[in-house]
Design a protein around this motif. Sequence first.
Motif, PDB file in Angstrom:
ATOM      1  N   LYS A  79       0.887  -1.097   0.065  1.00  0.00           N
ATOM      2  CA  LYS A  79      -0.089  -0.048   0.085  1.00  0.00           C
ATOM      3  C   LYS A  79       0.771   1.178   0.192  1.00  0.00           C
ATOM      4  O   LYS A  79       1.897   1.442   0.759  1.00  0.00           O
ATOM      5  CB  LYS A  79      -0.749   0.051   1.405  1.00  0.00           C
ATOM      6  CG  LYS A  79      -1.950  -1.074   1.223  1.00  0.00           C
ATOM      7  CD  LYS A  79      -2.848  -0.776   2.602  1.00  0.00           C
ATOM      8  CE  LYS A  79      -3.749  -2.063   2.699  1.00  0.00           C
ATOM      9  NZ  LYS A  79      -4.731  -1.701   3.925  1.00  0.00           N
ATOM     10  N   GLY A 136      -4.902   1.990   0.943  1.00  0.00           N
ATOM     11  CA  GLY A 136      -4.728   1.092  -0.243  1.00  0.00           C
ATOM     12  C   GLY A 136      -5.172   1.717  -1.682  1.00  0.00           C
ATOM     13  O   GLY A 136      -5.505   1.028  -2.528  1.00  0.00           O
ATOM     14  N   GLN A 180      -3.940   3.564  -3.537  1.00  0.00           N
ATOM     15  CA  GLN A 180      -2.758   3.406  -4.517  1.00  0.00           C
ATOM     16  C   GLN A 180      -1.919   2.225  -3.774  1.00  0.00           C
ATOM     17  O   GLN A 180      -1.606   2.149  -2.573  1.00  0.00           O
ATOM     18  CB  GLN A 180      -1.835   4.472  -4.662  1.00  0.00           C
ATOM     19  CG  GLN A 180      -2.696   5.780  -5.582  1.00  0.00           C
ATOM     20  CD  GLN A 180      -1.701   6.681  -5.951  1.00  0.00           C
ATOM     21  OE1 GLN A 180      -0.500   6.811  -5.399  1.00  0.00           O
ATOM     22  NE2 GLN A 180      -2.136   7.653  -7.141  1.00  0.00           N
ATOM     23  N   ALA A 181      -1.417   1.496  -4.759  1.00  0.00           N
ATOM     24  CA  ALA A 181      -0.190   0.575  -4.470  1.00  0.00           C
ATOM     25  C   ALA A 181       1.006   1.098  -4.879  1.00  0.00           C
ATOM     26  O   ALA A 181       1.074   1.857  -5.974  1.00  0.00           O
ATOM     27  CB  ALA A 181      -0.429  -0.754  -5.050  1.00  0.00           C
ATOM     28  N   ASP A 200      -2.775   3.106  -9.273  1.00  0.00           N
ATOM     29  CA  ASP A 200      -4.088   3.505  -8.855  1.00  0.00           C
ATOM     30  C   ASP A 200      -5.098   2.311  -8.425  1.00  0.00           C
ATOM     31  O   ASP A 200      -5.592   1.573  -9.682  1.00  0.00           O
ATOM     32  CB  ASP A 200      -4.594   4.523  -9.864  1.00  0.00           C
ATOM     33  CG  ASP A 200      -5.805   5.313  -9.261  1.00  0.00           C
ATOM     34  OD1 ASP A 200      -6.586   4.458  -8.539  1.00  0.00           O
ATOM     35  OD2 ASP A 200      -6.195   6.330  -9.564  1.00  0.00           O
ATOM     36  N   GLN A 201      -5.355   2.040  -7.641  1.00  0.00           N
ATOM     37  CA  GLN A 201      -6.468   0.721  -7.302  1.00  0.00           C
ATOM     38  C   GLN A 201      -7.634   1.196  -7.384  1.00  0.00           C
ATOM     39  O   GLN A 201      -8.487   0.306  -8.079  1.00  0.00           O
ATOM     40  CB  GLN A 201      -6.241   0.451  -5.911  1.00  0.00           C
ATOM     41  CG  GLN A 201      -4.746  -0.142  -5.471  1.00  0.00           C
ATOM     42  CD  GLN A 201      -4.410  -1.359  -6.179  1.00  0.00           C
ATOM     43  OE1 GLN A 201      -4.915  -2.609  -5.991  1.00  0.00           O
ATOM     44  NE2 GLN A 201      -3.563  -1.182  -7.337  1.00  0.00           N
ATOM     45  N   GLY A 210      -6.269  -0.037 -11.479  1.00  0.00           N
ATOM     46  CA  GLY A 210      -4.989  -0.767 -11.585  1.00  0.00           C
ATOM     47  C   GLY A 210      -3.749   0.095 -12.492  1.00  0.00           C
ATOM     48  O   GLY A 210      -2.996  -0.375 -13.137  1.00  0.00           O
ATOM     49  N   ARG A 251       3.858  -6.551 -12.535  1.00  0.00           N
ATOM     50  CA  ARG A 251       2.627  -5.612 -12.265  1.00  0.00           C
ATOM     51  C   ARG A 251       3.153  -4.200 -12.731  1.00  0.00           C
ATOM     52  O   ARG A 251       2.060  -3.575 -13.089  1.00  0.00           O
ATOM     53  CB  ARG A 251       2.837  -5.465 -10.510  1.00  0.00           C
ATOM     54  CG  ARG A 251       2.120  -6.883 -10.029  1.00  0.00           C
ATOM     55  CD  ARG A 251       1.842  -6.406  -8.492  1.00  0.00           C
ATOM     56  NE  ARG A 251       1.305  -7.403  -7.871  1.00  0.00           N
ATOM     57  CZ  ARG A 251       1.780  -8.601  -7.012  1.00  0.00           C
ATOM     58  NH1 ARG A 251       3.254  -8.461  -6.822  1.00  0.00           N
ATOM     59  NH2 ARG A 251       1.285  -9.458  -6.569  1.00  0.00           N
ATOM     60  N   GLU A 288      -1.762 -12.543  -7.572  1.00  0.00           N
ATOM     61  CA  GLU A 288      -1.971 -11.613  -6.130  1.00  0.00           C
ATOM     62  C   GLU A 288      -2.275 -12.673  -4.955  1.00  0.00           C
ATOM     63  O   GLU A 288      -3.382 -13.365  -5.142  1.00  0.00           O
ATOM     64  CB  GLU A 288      -3.281 -10.791  -6.501  1.00  0.00           C
ATOM     65  CG  GLU A 288      -3.691 -10.080  -5.314  1.00  0.00           C
ATOM     66  CD  GLU A 288      -2.622  -9.288  -4.655  1.00  0.00           C
ATOM     67  OE1 GLU A 288      -2.183  -9.606  -3.604  1.00  0.00           O
ATOM     68  OE2 GLU A 288      -2.400  -8.327  -5.029  1.00  0.00           O
ATOM     69  N   ARG A 305      -7.995  -6.314  -6.855  1.00  0.00           N
ATOM     70  CA  ARG A 305      -7.460  -5.066  -5.868  1.00  0.00           C
ATOM     71  C   ARG A 305      -7.642  -5.281  -4.421  1.00  0.00           C
ATOM     72  O   ARG A 305      -8.272  -4.574  -3.789  1.00  0.00           O
ATOM     73  CB  ARG A 305      -7.898  -3.864  -6.447  1.00  0.00           C
ATOM     74  CG  ARG A 305      -7.610  -3.572  -7.874  1.00  0.00           C
ATOM     75  CD  ARG A 305      -8.083  -2.462  -8.568  1.00  0.00           C
ATOM     76  NE  ARG A 305      -9.535  -2.783  -8.947  1.00  0.00           N
ATOM     77  CZ  ARG A 305     -10.716  -1.942  -9.009  1.00  0.00           C
ATOM     78  NH1 ARG A 305     -10.551  -0.566  -8.992  1.00  0.00           N
ATOM     79  NH2 ARG A 305     -11.859  -2.532  -9.645  1.00  0.00           N
ATOM     80  N   TRP A 358      -6.814  -2.352  -1.655  1.00  0.00           N
ATOM     81  CA  TRP A 358      -7.844  -1.204  -1.612  1.00  0.00           C
ATOM     82  C   TRP A 358      -8.923  -1.580  -0.642  1.00  0.00           C
ATOM     83  O   TRP A 358      -9.903  -2.502  -0.955  1.00  0.00           O
ATOM     84  CB  TRP A 358      -8.356  -0.785  -2.948  1.00  0.00           C
ATOM     85  CG  TRP A 358      -9.191   0.313  -2.798  1.00  0.00           C
ATOM     86  CD1 TRP A 358      -9.568   1.370  -2.203  1.00  0.00           C
ATOM     87  CD2 TRP A 358     -10.550   0.456  -3.925  1.00  0.00           C
ATOM     88  NE1 TRP A 358     -10.765   1.997  -2.348  1.00  0.00           N
ATOM     89  CE2 TRP A 358     -11.235   1.401  -3.456  1.00  0.00           C
ATOM     90  CE3 TRP A 358     -10.682  -0.414  -4.922  1.00  0.00           C
ATOM     91  CZ2 TRP A 358     -12.314   2.128  -3.916  1.00  0.00           C
ATOM     92  CZ3 TRP A 358     -11.811   0.241  -5.803  1.00  0.00           C
ATOM     93  CH2 TRP A 358     -12.650   1.174  -5.299  1.00  0.00           C
TER      94      TRP A 358
END
Length: 342
Positions: free
Chosen positions: A120, A125, A127-128, A150-151, A155, A184, A227, A256, A259
Motif C-alpha cells: 500500500k 490502499g 494506491q499501491a 491507482d487501485q 490498476g 505488475r 495476487e 485489488r 484497497w
Amino acid sequence: MSTPAFTTAVTQARDLLRWRSPLRTELWASRLMGGLDPADARGLVRELVEAGTPEGRLTLAALAAVATPDAVDAQADAAPAGEPPLADLYAAHGAEARDALPGWVARMGQVECDGAWYGKADRHGLQALAALSFHYRSGKEPHLLVVAVDQVNGGLAVDALVEERKFLDDLSLEPSEPRAVAGRILDAVELTDRVMGAAVVDTFPGMRPFALARARSVPDPVRPAPEDTLSRFHDLPALPGAEEAFAKLVEFIGDRPLWWSPGRVSQLLTSWLPREAMLSPDAIAAMPDVVRAWSHFAGADPEVLRQVDADAPRLAALMADESLAGLGKRLARSRPRDEDEG
C-alpha cells in the motif's frame, strides 16, 4: 537549420558528458523520449546522425538504452514506407554511437535487479507501490524504481520515480518476487496506455520509458502477476455461512485486495451486496463478522472498522428489500419460479 529539440538535446548532452553518470543520462533520455511524437523523434535522430558530434552520439546511445518496443509503440505511428520501426532506429544508431564514446556510456541499461517490494502507498490502499531495486553491473549508482498504481481506477500506473533505497524506510511495503513486481509494472503501464486521457502525474510520461526499460530488464516478468493477499487470509469466523459470505466478499474485492477504505466498505454493505448478491440467511448473518475479520487482516484501520459497525446492522434489511436488486439478481431470482410454473 537546427530544430529546438536538437539544440536542447546537444546542449544538455554536453553537460552529461562531463557528469559521466549512466543513471542521470538514462533518466534524461527518458524525459526526452517522453516529450517527442514519432515524427519529431525521427527528425531528431536524423539530425543527431548527421551532426556526428560526441553530444549527438551520446543522445543516440541514451535514447537506445531506454527505447524498449513498448516505450516507443505508445507514441503511436506506423513507420513511414521504407523506414524501420522507431525502436529499431534508436537501437541501430545507438549501437553505432556507443562504440565511439567513453566506456561509461556502455553501462547504460546494463543493470541487475537486487530486490523488489509491493504494498500500500497509503493506509487505505487507494494506491499501491511497486518497487524494484537495481545496480549497474559495475556496482555503481544503486537506485530504486517506484511505480504508483491507482487501485480505485482499475490498476493504472499513474506515477513513477527513482529514489535511493532508504526511500523504503518510511513505507510498509512487503518484500516480493522481482519477476512478479516487474510484471505488475508492465501490466499497469500497458493499462494506462489503453485508457484514453488517463489521469497521471505530469512527470509520468517522461519517466515511462525508463520504468518500462527497468521492468523489462528483469528476466521473465510474470504477467499477469499472481495476487496472493486473499490466499494469506486465514481468520474466517467459525460461523454457519461464513465461507459463502467470504466467497462473495472475494468476488467484490476482485484483483485489488489492497484497497480497503471506509468508502469501499460502505459500497459493499449498502449497495453492492443488496444489488448483486444472492446469499443464504446464514451467509447474510455471517457477513458482518466476515467483513470485520477481513478488515482486521487488511490493516485494522479504525475508520474502516467504524464504517463496518455503522453499516452492518442495516445489511439484513437491505438484502430483503427487493427494490434494491439489480437486473441480474432479479432474473436469477425469477428462474426457479419460471421453472416451477413450467
